[in-house]
Design an enzyme around this catalytic site. Structure first.
Site, short mmCIF file in Angstrom:
data_model
loop_
_atom_site.label_atom_id
_atom_site.label_comp_id
_atom_site.label_asym_id
_atom_site.label_seq_id
_atom_site.Cartn_x
_atom_site.Cartn_y
_atom_site.Cartn_z
N GLU A 38 14.40 -71.06 -1.25
CA GLU A 38 14.97 -70.45 -0.05
C GLU A 38 15.98 -69.33 -0.29
O GLU A 38 17.18 -69.51 -0.09
CB GLU A 38 15.64 -71.54 0.81
CG GLU A 38 14.66 -72.57 1.28
CD GLU A 38 15.29 -73.59 2.20
OE1 GLU A 38 14.67 -73.90 3.21
OE2 GLU A 38 16.40 -74.10 1.90
C1 TNX Z 1 14.62 -77.49 2.87
S1 TNX Z 1 13.53 -78.70 0.38
C2 TNX Z 1 15.52 -77.29 1.84
C3 TNX Z 1 16.89 -77.76 1.98
C4 TNX Z 1 17.15 -78.38 3.33
C5 TNX Z 1 15.95 -79.21 3.74
C6 TNX Z 1 16.14 -79.94 5.02
C7 TNX Z 1 14.28 -77.50 -0.16
C8 TNX Z 1 13.99 -77.15 -1.51
N1 TNX Z 1 15.13 -76.81 0.62
O1 TNX Z 1 17.81 -76.71 1.73
O2 TNX Z 1 18.28 -79.18 3.23
O3 TNX Z 1 14.83 -78.38 3.86
O4 TNX Z 1 15.07 -80.77 5.29
#
Ligand code: TNX
Length: 498
Positions: free
Chosen positions: A302
């Site tokens: 992300e």
């Molecule tokens: C996605 S899973 C994210 C997290 C969030 C989560 C909430 C992932 C690698 N990144 O930053 O906390 O979704 O469900």
């Protein structure tokens, strides 16, 4: 299966009769030393509290704990065990101390739920049904993740989670130690991180961090339960807190701040600043030195604020720096498109199934291709294995970006089957992940963890066969155990019909 065992053992042969623990009972551990003796003592110590029985550990006794190299000959051998309950004796055998420990958990589940009580239980009948069990896991990597960055969870909370993981035969605990909302682990070469970036979290609250001594205590508490801690420091994104300590590592216009929200994707380390890589060498180096386990997780998820070229360039160097510590590197699924070497373990999380707001996504096909080309995978699809997804529309906690995850859905999935056409050997196993944007205490966290965690335990340990009706009956019986342990759980109508 009539016995309420989770995860379901490989082979169970029920026999007539029962064994009873009495004031004369003793744990026989002839010739055991080191870790194996410690497991025998752990068994005795944990039973003494609720039963009030003396249960000495010595050369003789009606409960035999023994090392037996022949038990571990098949795949999964290190964790294999054989348990025979006869009317007069209990025999637990395994090739390793770890196998004995897994078998001890089965024996505990065969005892009445009162065995889970943290205090003396008067007038209980400590009987065990006669049975022969031969057991070993399907996957070698059975993990749960706790996000201690969005909300901080102090050492006793994490130990409480580790106890739950041990009871269900998990063998890894992944700690998400840094994010935009806080830096949670003392890094001796970079003291500013915890000095400046640990004192806040989502919403209200003072945050916190683990000192090196705290972390060592958690690692050793987990190791005593044959659970390996996998630390994650998430880079290049999810780094607002790190940037509060080291603003010079951010992009030119980025203003780090005490962030108490739950957005993602807005922060990054600067891939074009050499100081970024010195920082990584310091952080990964210290973390590796503090971590006896073989893995280091570098995140990689992300990042909205870098283009694919810069993101890939950063990750390739970050992976190299992390690997130079001697650890096996793990990264979230986004790493497969970044050109990191196949030795980096990729953790699937299924971002494409709902979370389409950020850059650098990989499709399921791309992930499968990476695995076909030699990457190993940990599988944690949000749609099944994210413990922070709501159960349904009335869940007081949790998110829903990947849809609701009812208890049945958290059980009816398979890491290999989920990915589709991949070589089973490339799939190390699974992870049940608890992100903590919406939960601030262990009591709230347990509402999301139970009753879903045991389903993932079974998916990771037992054969691919799923039988919801049978599982549901066994799961329902575990509520009594959680109650004896004083745990919170969601009393799901699909399990405990109203
Ligand atoms: C996605 S899973 C994210 C997290 C969030 C989560 C909430 C992932 C690698 N990144 O930053 O906390 O979704 O469900």
């Amino acid at each position: 299966m009539t016995l309420a065992l989770i995860p379901r053992p490989l082979a169970v042969h029920e026999l007539p009769g029962t064994f009873r623990l009495t004031a004369e009972s003793a744990i026989a551990a002839p010739g055991l030393t080191g870790d194996a003796l410690r497991v025998a003592e752990y068994l005795a110590a944990s039973l003494r509290v609720p039963t009030g029985l003396p249960l000495p550990v010595g050369e003789d006794g009606d409960v035999l704990v023994a090392l037996d190299p022949s038990v571990g000959e098949a795949a999964g051998g290190d964790e294999a065990y054989a348990l025979t309950i006869a009317t007069e004796t209990v025999t637990l055998r395994a090739a390793t101390a770890q196998g004995l420990f897994r078998g001890v958990q089965t024996l505990r589940q065969l005892l009445p739920a009162a065995v889970e009580d943290g205090a003396l239980v008067a007038a209980a009948d400590w009987t065990v049904p006669c049975v022969e069990i031969a057991d070993r896991p399907r996957f070698g990597y059975r993990s749960a993740m706790l996000d201690v960055a969005r909300h901080f969870f102090p050492v006793p909370d994490v130990k409480r989670l580790i106890d739950a993981l041990a009871a269900y035969k998990f063998n890894h605990l992944h700690l998400h130690l840094s994010d935009d909302q806080g830096w949670r682990i003392e890094i001796p070469s970079r003291p500013e991180l915890t000095a400046k970036a640990s004192g806040f979290q989502v919403g209200e609250g003072a945050g916190g961090f683990y000192t090196q001594a705290d972390y060592a205590e958690l690692v050793s508490y987990a190791a005593d339960r044959f659970i390996t801690v996998v630390p994650e420091v998430d880079v290049p994104g999810h780094t607002n807190a790190a940037l509060l300590a080291y603003p010079e590592l951010g992009l030119k216009d980025y203003q780090p701040r005490q962030y108490r929200g739950t957005d993602v994707g807005f922060s990054t380390l600067d891939p074009d600043n050499e100081a970024t890589y010195t920082f990584l060498a310091d952080v990964f180096g210290d973390l590796a030195a503090m971590t006896p386990g073989p893995y280091l997780h570098l995140g990689g998820d992300e990042v909205d604020v870098l283009d694919q070229e810069a993101f890939g360039r950063f990750l390739r160097r970050a992976a190299e720096i992390a690997a130079a510590t001697g650890k096996t590197v793990i990264g979230w699924e986004e790493i497969v498109a970044s050109g990191v070497p196949a030795e980096v373990v990729a953790q699937y999380w299924g971002r494409n199934h709902g979370r389409q707001t950020v850059e650098h996504g990989v499709s399921d096909d791309e992930f499968r291709d990476a695995v076909a080309k030699g990457a190993s995978a940990i599988v944690s699809p949000a749609s099944h294995s994210y413990l922070d997804m709501q159960y349904g529309p009335d869940s007081p906690f949790g998110l829903d970006w990947s849809g609701y995850v009812p208890v049945r859905q958290a059980y009816e999935w398979d890491p290999v089957g989920y990915l589709g056409e991949v070589e089973a050997e490339r799939v190390l196993g699974l992870e049940a992940a608890l992100w903590t944007e919406t939960v601030a205490t262990m009591t709230e966290a347990e509402y999301l963890i139970f009753p879903r965690l045991p389903g993932h335990a079974e998916v990771g340990w037992s054969s691919v066969h799923r039988d919801w009706a049978d599982y549901r009956t066994r799961l329902a019986a575990h509520a009594e155990r959680w109650e004896a342990q004083g745990r919170n759980y969601f009393r799901a109508p699909e399990v405990w019909a109203a």
